[in-house]
Design an enzyme around this catalytic site. Structure first.
Site, PDB file in Angstrom:
ATOM      1  N   LYS A  12       0.863  -1.151   0.244  1.00 26.99           N
ATOM      2  CA  LYS A  12      -0.087   0.064  -0.145  1.00 26.99           C
ATOM      3  C   LYS A  12       1.005   1.188   0.072  1.00 26.99           C
ATOM      4  O   LYS A  12       1.760   1.500   0.963  1.00 26.99           O
ATOM      5  CB  LYS A  12      -0.889   0.083   1.257  1.00 26.99           C
ATOM      6  CG  LYS A  12      -2.102   0.846   0.996  1.00 26.99           C
ATOM      7  CD  LYS A  12      -3.110   0.303  -0.012  1.00 26.99           C
ATOM      8  CE  LYS A  12      -4.568   0.764   0.560  1.00 26.99           C
ATOM      9  NZ  LYS A  12      -5.390   0.001  -0.385  1.00 26.99           N
ATOM     10  N   THR A  57      -3.837  -5.177   0.532  1.00 29.95           N
ATOM     11  CA  THR A  57      -3.015  -3.855   0.743  1.00 29.95           C
ATOM     12  C   THR A  57      -3.935  -3.067   1.817  1.00 29.95           C
ATOM     13  O   THR A  57      -3.369  -2.259   2.650  1.00 29.95           O
ATOM     14  CB  THR A  57      -3.033  -3.180  -0.461  1.00 29.95           C
ATOM     15  OG1 THR A  57      -4.159  -2.559  -1.110  1.00 29.95           O
ATOM     16  CG2 THR A  57      -2.036  -3.998  -1.305  1.00 29.95           C
ATOM     17  N   PHE A 158      33.691  26.422 -13.421  1.00 25.82           N
ATOM     18  CA  PHE A 158      33.679  25.353 -14.562  1.00 25.82           C
ATOM     19  C   PHE A 158      34.406  25.280 -15.817  1.00 25.82           C
ATOM     20  O   PHE A 158      34.162  26.285 -16.579  1.00 25.82           O
ATOM     21  CB  PHE A 158      32.096  24.942 -14.837  1.00 25.82           C
ATOM     22  CG  PHE A 158      31.989  23.507 -15.730  1.00 25.82           C
ATOM     23  CD1 PHE A 158      32.358  22.389 -15.144  1.00 25.82           C
ATOM     24  CD2 PHE A 158      31.378  23.646 -16.877  1.00 25.82           C
ATOM     25  CE1 PHE A 158      32.053  21.260 -15.692  1.00 25.82           C
ATOM     26  CE2 PHE A 158      31.423  22.447 -17.444  1.00 25.82           C
ATOM     27  CZ  PHE A 158      31.619  21.113 -16.920  1.00 25.82           C
ATOM     28  N   GLN A 221      30.209  17.910  -9.844  1.00 22.63           N
ATOM     29  CA  GLN A 221      30.792  16.496  -9.298  1.00 22.63           C
ATOM     30  C   GLN A 221      31.673  16.655  -7.912  1.00 22.63           C
ATOM     31  O   GLN A 221      31.509  15.760  -7.186  1.00 22.63           O
ATOM     32  CB  GLN A 221      31.646  15.807 -10.502  1.00 22.63           C
ATOM     33  CG  GLN A 221      30.613  15.311 -11.562  1.00 22.63           C
ATOM     34  CD  GLN A 221      30.409  16.061 -12.715  1.00 22.63           C
ATOM     35  OE1 GLN A 221      30.208  17.321 -12.560  1.00 22.63           O
ATOM     36  NE2 GLN A 221      30.343  15.718 -13.974  1.00 22.63           N
ATOM     37  N   ASN A 247      21.445  20.116 -11.943  1.00 19.06           N
ATOM     38  CA  ASN A 247      22.049  21.472 -11.961  1.00 19.06           C
ATOM     39  C   ASN A 247      21.160  22.484 -12.628  1.00 19.06           C
ATOM     40  O   ASN A 247      20.804  22.542 -13.862  1.00 19.06           O
ATOM     41  CB  ASN A 247      23.427  21.251 -13.026  1.00 19.06           C
ATOM     42  CG  ASN A 247      24.225  22.448 -12.992  1.00 19.06           C
ATOM     43  OD1 ASN A 247      23.975  23.539 -12.462  1.00 19.06           O
ATOM     44  ND2 ASN A 247      25.588  22.286 -13.588  1.00 19.06           N
ATOM     45  N   HIS A 249      20.241  25.280 -13.914  1.00 17.79           N
ATOM     46  CA  HIS A 249      20.852  26.162 -14.574  1.00 17.79           C
ATOM     47  C   HIS A 249      20.400  27.700 -14.521  1.00 17.79           C
ATOM     48  O   HIS A 249      19.093  28.158 -14.586  1.00 17.79           O
ATOM     49  CB  HIS A 249      20.918  25.907 -16.053  1.00 17.79           C
ATOM     50  CG  HIS A 249      21.454  24.645 -16.233  1.00 17.79           C
ATOM     51  ND1 HIS A 249      22.707  24.245 -16.109  1.00 17.79           N
ATOM     52  CD2 HIS A 249      20.945  23.483 -17.181  1.00 17.79           C
ATOM     53  CE1 HIS A 249      23.169  23.053 -16.467  1.00 17.79           C
ATOM     54  NE2 HIS A 249      22.021  22.671 -17.026  1.00 17.79           N
TER      55      HIS A 249
END
Lengths: 300, 300, 300, 300
Positions: A12, A57, A158, A221, A247, A249
């Protein structure tokens, strides 16, 4: 070339249980979404329709609500453990039970500077998650959080990335980094009856968030790895941390067309697509994960 | 029996603008969703396809981002006002402009007990809303909030109601009351250039939440009225408060079937259906609302 | 007790690509959501921040759009295969690439009984899914669908189930059965360059839906097994079918309180909780699944 | 400067009712989401907490389900009318009642080429809407649809628009035009007891969709006007049509950077922001709308 039944499970999902403790005028609240999942000898239900081995359930639901009273939700992990243990101990065809919880946090309303006794506002930073899996003689406990959205307006670079004929991205030494974090962590040996899971939760969340803030990032990372490492260092009982980070943006908006300088001040927060980074950080001597990560919804 | 064009409007919806202020090492952030809506003499666009009077929605977007830099978002209301005023002042066919904002709140991450300079976590209690409408010579400013979820575990009754042949509800003198509040408020005469809208926002939110907590409720209707009244009393510049409150039902779970006593401790939080209560609370001498409440998406 | 990096992967999620073919006045459309995921030697990115082995997610996005033109989307599977093969063949640190697609179906608008050449309406029955995983020398192709909501108003029973002290459910010999189906299937050896995946998709969907309709159900478990079996029988190239089915409960509404007979005519469609049944149906001699089921979002 | 109660209303929102007709082996299904809203003399409930004039929302729910059996849902409009009329006729403090419905369409499953008697698949093109408002002696009926997503890959231009210093958009003579349409229409004098609302719904939807397809568009504004006009021409009983259309932008993807020609073939389907165009098209002699457009959720 016969056709056979493979893995299967049922339960359930999403019992929305709210538990109030009202032993004094100062009430307590726990607000959870509970899913129970049974794995075992249910072949007949599939192959012939014979339900003799199938606990409905609906019964799982009743049990989840009943245990919210009898066991209580003071500890999410101990509630889940009690419920899962009941299913494998008392329901014969069940070989493995998994209980997954989401917790929706509430904070007390402040009235005139004092915390109110019985009124709360939903606190939306993140949703806490718990998953407990029990077999005869073995237990796996994982914790986690989701929808924890964090953003840093600098301290993120980056560059130096691999490039090919489709690479048009400009390297940057200063960008917004934002994500809506999903984290899950696996406990090794803990005495589940006494361990303070709430305290470890607070410590892990703090380690994740503080590392995101303070670590100067060369890539998402790297940040994720450092976050996982910090959580493992903060709580010795953890053996593995898994992190998933979209990410989110934030694109610097081109205002130069209008003669307006935009020195990392105005951004467009884009919806899709998004980078999606996932990593596991683990102790070298971590025990095997077994079914710890086998989510209820993971089979399909 | 001719067919004619009726009311119409157009604009750019949901510009997701993030504005960072980085004048010092301690950055500031504003994260908003901005929609602009123009009303005016656009008949030709509809009737003949002649776009000569239509400022493209793309241009409205560019302007919204540009103003995020030049005007800034330190005050949501003054940003909206500047943008709306620009459209009616500088774009000839525009008779009325409406700018609607949602603000997503962020709070600074705490690292070692200190607030971080440039990292935030999204604070999820509620979304703040602003709507500014401008015509030549007139301005209407409304504020609001949505998705503020509050719950009280006692201090709420419901009885003495009208009943008919379909009435099976049991009266109660003690129940959970919970709602996900939408509130909107209308300002009367304020000097928009100097008024502290952020402070009034905090005061209004506090008045709403504290009244929800402290007022002993005989019905959600009564609580809403008291909440609106408290907001009007807290901020003299307000002339009207409108409140929409889904009654998020928490049903006491029947555990008696299992021999378990449940004295308002275990509840099922239901999704649908839900009661939905809406009310306006207003000053007797409030000026006419004009287009203040005519939401962008309200025409259809 | 060192801390090490475990499994990791990254990519660009949810590229919303629309591809029009306009070689003649009768255009064609494919509307997809594409996610690319790379697995390989990215340790440095995590451990030191050195991005030299990391092809940016932005580059993956550009490639996905470029391939939508050069390879085209006439076959979703061949597009995914080409894209994944490119990543492992041309990007040195990549050991395994996975491309996942969702397809949003459109059907031509009918004007005066004729199909329109360049106008479509979104057809909402279900979302088709594809996932292709490629390593050096090996390929795994899976298909699927989600959000296929089906309901039968009779022909479904549920009784003879296991019961315990929390069991209050009444057995029934006639109930509504409804689900929002998620199905995934794995292909064995197929010549991906020539196999008609669209035709097999139609055959599998028909097998699933027709079995749901025609099979007299003693439980959702039994129906799922029969559906999976029917799909395997319909398409010899399939080796495994996985099914996930929320039991969307329709509760008979108690109108007897009002003296109104309700013979399985008026139901309340409940949201939560719901039963959730999952099963795999497989050929006895199915090859090992390898990474076929390792979803992009499955790590965390 | 007293504080007073202004407009107010309450009811039960989102009753999820499924009605099966099973007079023969060939069942029929209606699947609706019903909201009831009462307006009237409820001041005491707000001002003093006295609920003597308040029919509980739970009672409204019971009534909605009961009427699903006794009146039935063969006609959505007549069901809504009966329910609303009951509230103003039988519940003394109620001055005006509004019933809003959403209908989720199902289509019969095809098995071996034949329509199945009791199994359906949810058809997802659009959601049909109905709103009926009743006062003593007066009735307003509106219909509508939402989430009807249509796209044309050519036959749409946009140029000749007004431009200012923030205008950078390039004019185009060939673009994708796509929207997720919301339409609402108001009926004038109809004999609600006999009028074929289902047939008029089909005619209006066809008029909207066919016009979208066939009309060569110089702007979304022009297309909307033509769509509204076509609906009014198709169904004489209509007096007004209101249309809301997000301009779901499909941006031509820049593949030229990679030496790839992209002649309106590969597009990025963007999420936000989006243009949002709204217009009313009406008969010159349309009667006043009264409360026809005053949606339940429109007050706040």
């Amino acid at each position: 070339m016969g056709i056979i039944l493979g893995d299967n499970q049922y339960g359930k999902a999403e019992n929305r249980i709210v538990r109030i403790v009202r032993d004094s005028a100062r009430h307590e609240i726990r607000d959870v979404n509970v899913s129970t999942c049974l794995r075992g000898r249910f072949d007949d239900a599939h192959l012939t329709g014979d339900q003799g081995a199938v606990l409905p359930t609906d019964t799982q639901k009743q049990t989840a609500y009943a245990y919210a009273k009898t066991v209580g939700l003071a500890s999410l992990e101990r509630y889940a453990l009690a419920l899962a243990t009941h299913f494998i101990a008392d329901i014969e065809p069940v070989d493995q039970a998994r209980v997954e919880l989401e917790e929706f946090a509430w904070e007390r309303v402040s009235v005139g500077g004092a915390e109110h006794d019985h009124t709360w506002v939903r606190a939306g930073q993140e949703v806490r998650t718990v998953a407990v899996t029990v077999e005869d003689g073995a237990t796996w406990i994982t914790g986690g959080l989701k929808d924890l959205t964090v953003l840093k307006s600098t301290g993120s670079e980056f560059h130096g990335f691999l490039s090919d004929e489709y690479t048009v991205l400009e390297p940057t030494s200063d960008r917004i980094m934002a994500t809506s974090l999903v984290a899950k962590w696996r406990f090794g040996d803990v005495d589940a009856a006494t361990f303070d899971f709430d305290e470890s939760y607070a410590e892990i969340k703090a380690a994740l968030v503080e590392t995101f803030a303070d670590h100067h990032s060369l890539a998402l990372q790297q940040t994720l790895y450092e976050m996982g490492k910090a959580a493992l260092e903060a709580v010795p009982e953890l053996v593995e941390v898994r992190l998933s980070a979209p990410n989110k943006h934030h694109f610097l908006y081109d205002l130069g067309r209008f003669g307006i300088d935009n020195a990392n001040e105005v951004f467009h927060a884009d919806d899709r697509p998004y980078g999606l980074i996932q990593a596991s950080v683990t102790r070298e001597d971590a025990p095997a994960a077994g079914p710890a990560w086998q989510q209820y919804t993971g089979l399909v």
